[in-house]
Design an enzyme around this catalytic site. Structure first.
Site, PDB file in Angstrom:
ATOM      1  N   GLY A 200      -3.247  -1.701  -5.581  1.00  0.00           N
ATOM      2  CA  GLY A 200      -1.994  -2.325  -5.958  1.00  0.00           C
ATOM      3  C   GLY A 200      -1.024  -2.419  -4.800  1.00  0.00           C
ATOM      4  O   GLY A 200       0.122  -2.842  -4.986  1.00  0.00           O
ATOM      5  N   ASP A 201      -1.475  -2.056  -3.608  1.00  0.00           N
ATOM      6  CA  ASP A 201      -0.645  -2.173  -2.408  1.00  0.00           C
ATOM      7  C   ASP A 201      -1.588  -2.389  -1.230  1.00  0.00           C
ATOM      8  O   ASP A 201      -2.732  -2.792  -1.417  1.00  0.00           O
ATOM      9  CB  ASP A 201       0.237  -0.932  -2.234  1.00  0.00           C
ATOM     10  CG  ASP A 201       1.564  -1.242  -1.549  1.00  0.00           C
ATOM     11  OD1 ASP A 201       1.525  -1.925  -0.495  1.00  0.00           O
ATOM     12  OD2 ASP A 201       2.618  -0.831  -2.038  1.00  0.00           O
TER      13      ASP A 201
END
Length: 492
Positions: free
Chosen positions: A272-273
Site C-alpha cells: 500500500g506504499d
C-alpha cells in the site's frame, strides 16, 4: 505449491479490482521464484520428528534450540512473548561459543514484540506462522529515531517493532518461507480514525547493527513498514515475499534508512506504499544526525503498488542518499517506477543514482521527481536547507500502458541537474496525458528515448543510447557470500 499457499490466500484481502491483476502477476512471481536462492531441507526422521535443516546464511551456529523448549505453544491463541524472550536470553550465552539458533517449529505462534541478540539466527519452519499481537499492551513504547525527531504517525514516541534489535552484530532472520503476519488491520483503522497515541510498529527493525541477513520469509500485513534496517552496515535482504492490501497506509516493503552497504535482491512485494523506500532522516533532525544511506544494491525486484513507487528515494533524505544501483526490476500496476521525493527544508542530497534493465506494465508515471513534497516533522526546519539532486541515470528501460512518461519537478532556484535518460521506450496508454513529459527546474540529457523528452533533457542523438552510466565495479556487500548451514533440533 505449498510454499505459495499463504501468499495466494492473502489475495483475499485485496480489492476485487486488483485480484485480476494480482492473479496474472502471480505468474511473474513463479518465474521469479525459480531463480531465488534455494533452501535445501534435509529431513532425518525419528518418530516423525524433523531432526536437521540445511539452509544458506552468512554465518552458521554452534548451538540450536526449539521454541517449545522454552514453553512456546503454537495454537494461535497462547501468547508466546515470554517464551521467545526467554529462549533468546538463554541462547545469548553462546555468542562467543559459535553463536546460536532458535528454531520456530510448525504452528501459529502469537507474540508481542521481542528483542534479538548478537551472533544469533531466528529460523522459521515453512509451516510456522508468527502472529503479531493486536493488543497495544504487548508493545513497549520507545523513543523516536534521532534522525526523525518524532514518530512518523504522531508526535512523540513509537511502538517498538515486532522483531527488534539494536547494537547487534551478526544477526540472521530467515526460514524455509515461514510467515510473519503483522495482523495490521486494527492499526490501520486507528490510523485512519486519528486514534493513535504513538507511531505504529514495524514488522522487523534492526538499529545500530552490522552484518544482518533477512531472507526467505513471507511477511504480510504489517501495521506499518515491513522491514526497516536503520543506522546499519552490511545488510543482506534476500528472497522475501511481502504482501499487504494495496489500499492500506504506509505498508512499505523494505526501507533501508541511514545504512551503508545493503543488498536487496530476489524479492516480490505488493504494498500500500513504496515497495523499496530509501531514507536517511527528516529535515533538521536528519541534517544534524548526518548519516547517509550509501552503497545500496537493488536487484531482481518485482513490485505491485498502485498508489506509490516501486523505488522511492526520500522523502526523508536529509542525511543524504548516494550510490544506489538498481537493475532487473519488474514494475506492474504501480503509480511510478522510480520516484525522488524531497522539499525545501530537507537539505541533504540524492546523487549518483543508477537504474537499468527495468520493465514496467500499467503505470501512472514511469519517472517522477518532485521538490515540493512538503511534509515536515515540525515548524523548526530551515527554509534555506535546500536539497542537492544530481547525477541521476536511467537506461535500458521498457514501459507499456503508461499514463504519463515523466513528471520532473525541481525547486525554483535549486534545479535538479545531471539527469540522464537513455535507451528508454515508453508505450502510452489509450487515455494517456496529452503532454507525456512535464519538466520544471531540471537539466540533463537524453538519447534514444520515446516519446521525445522535454527540451530540458537535451537530445544527444540515437548514437548515444548508452550515454547514461552504470558502475561496473563491485561494492563490498556484492562480494559477501552465504554458506550452507545446518540446524539440529536438540536440547542444549
Amino acid at each position: 505449491m505449498e510454499e505459495r499457499r499463504v501468499s495466494l490466500l492473502e489475495l483475499i484481502a485485496f480489492p476485487k479490482s486488483q485480484v485480476k491483476v494480482m492473479v496474472m502477476d502471480a505468474l511473474v512471481f513463479l518465474v521469479l521464484v525459480a531463480v531465488l536462492p534455494s533452501i535445501t531441507v534435509v529431513e532425518s526422521r525419528k518418530a516423525g520428528i524433523l531432526d536437521s535443516l540445511e539452509y544458506s546464511a552468512l554465518s552458521c551456529r554452534g548451538h540450536s534450540a526449539s521454541l517449545t523448549e522454552f514453553g512456546g505453544v503454537g495454537d494461535g491463541t497462547t501468547l508466546n512473548t515470554k517464551a521467545f524472550q526467554a529462549a533468546i536470553d538463554h541462547l545469548s550465552q553462546y555468542a562467543s561459543d559459535g553463536g546460536s539458533q532458535l528454531y520456530v517449529p510448525p504452528g501459529r505462534w502469537l507474540t508481542g514484540s521481542f528483542n534479538l541478540t548478537s551472533h544469533f539466527t531466528l529460523f522459521l519452519d515453512k509451516d510456522a506462522v508468527l502472529l503479531a499481537s493486536q493488543d497495544e499492551g504487548d508493545w513497549a513504547v520507545i523513543d523516536p529515531l534521532p534522525s526523525y525527531g518524532r514518530g512518523r504517525d504522531t508526535e512523540g514516541g513509537r511502538f517498538i517493532s515486532l522483531i527488534f534489535g539494536t547494537n547487534l552484530t551478526d544477526v540472521i532472520i530467515t526460514g524455509d518461507n515461514g510467515t510473519i503476519d503483522g495482523q495490521g488491520a486494527p492499526w490501520w483503522e486507528k490510523f485512519h480514525k486519528g486514534q493513535l497515541n504513538y507511531t505504529r510498529p514495524y514488522l522487523i527493525e534492526i538499529m545500530h547493527s552490522q552484518n544482518i541477513q533477512i531472507s526467505n520469509l513471507v511477511l504480510v500485513n504489517s501495521p506499518s513498514w515491513h522491514v526497516h534496517p536503520v543506522y546499519c552496515s552490511n545488510v543482506l535482504v534476500q528472497g522475501l515475499t511481502i504482501l499487504a492490501p494495496v489500499t492500506v497506509p504506509n505498508t512499505d516493503g523494505i526501507n533501508p534508512d541511514s545504512c551503508t552497504n545493503t543488498r536487496i535482491e530476489d524479492c516480490y512485494i505488493v504494498s500500500g506504499d513504496d515497495c523499496v523506500a530509501v531514507k536517511s532522516g527528516w529535515d533538521e533532525y536528519g541534517i544534524a544526525y548526518g548519516m547517509p544511506t550509501k552503497q545500496l544494491l537493488i536487484r531482481r525486484l518485482t513490485c505491485i503498488s498502485p498508489f506509490s513507487a516501486v523505488i522511492a528515494l526520500g522523502s526523508e533524505m536529509s542525511g543524504g542518499i548516494q550510490d544506489v544501483r538498481a537493475e532487473d526490476i519488474v514494475a506492474i500496476n504501480s503509480e511510478s517506477g522510480v520516484r525522488i521525493k524531497t522539499a525545501v527544508g530537507r537539505g541533504g542530497y540524492v546523487k549518483d543514482i543508477y537504474v537499468r534493465r527495468m520493465t514496467m506494465k500499467t503505470m501512472k508515471w514511469a519517472f517522477w521527481m518532485t521538490g515540493n513534497y512538503g511534509s515536515h516533522p515540525d515548524k523548526n526546519y530551515d527554509p534555506n536547507a535546500v536539497p542537492l539532486i544530481q547525477n541521476i541515470n536511467y537506461r535500458d528501460i521498457i514501459a507499456d500502458n503508461v499514463t504519463m512518461a515523466a513528471r520532473l519537478e525541481g525547486i525554483s532556484g535549486d534545479p535538479f541537474t545531471g539527469i540522464c535518460i537513455s535507451n528508454v521506450t515508453i508505450g502510452l496508454a489509450k487515455k494517456a496525458k496529452k503532454v507525456p513529459w512535464t519538466c520544471t527546474d531540471v537539466a540533463g540529457i537524453s538519447s534514444g528515448v520515446t516519446p521525445k523528452p522535454c527540451d530540458q533533457l537535451t537530445d544527444q542523438g540515437s548514437e548515444m543510447m548508452t550515454a547514461c552510466t552504470f558502475p561496473e565495479d563491485s561494492l563490498p556487500i556484492d562480494n559477501v557470500q552465504v554458506q550452507t548451514c545446518t540446524c539440529t533440533r536438540k536440547h542444549l
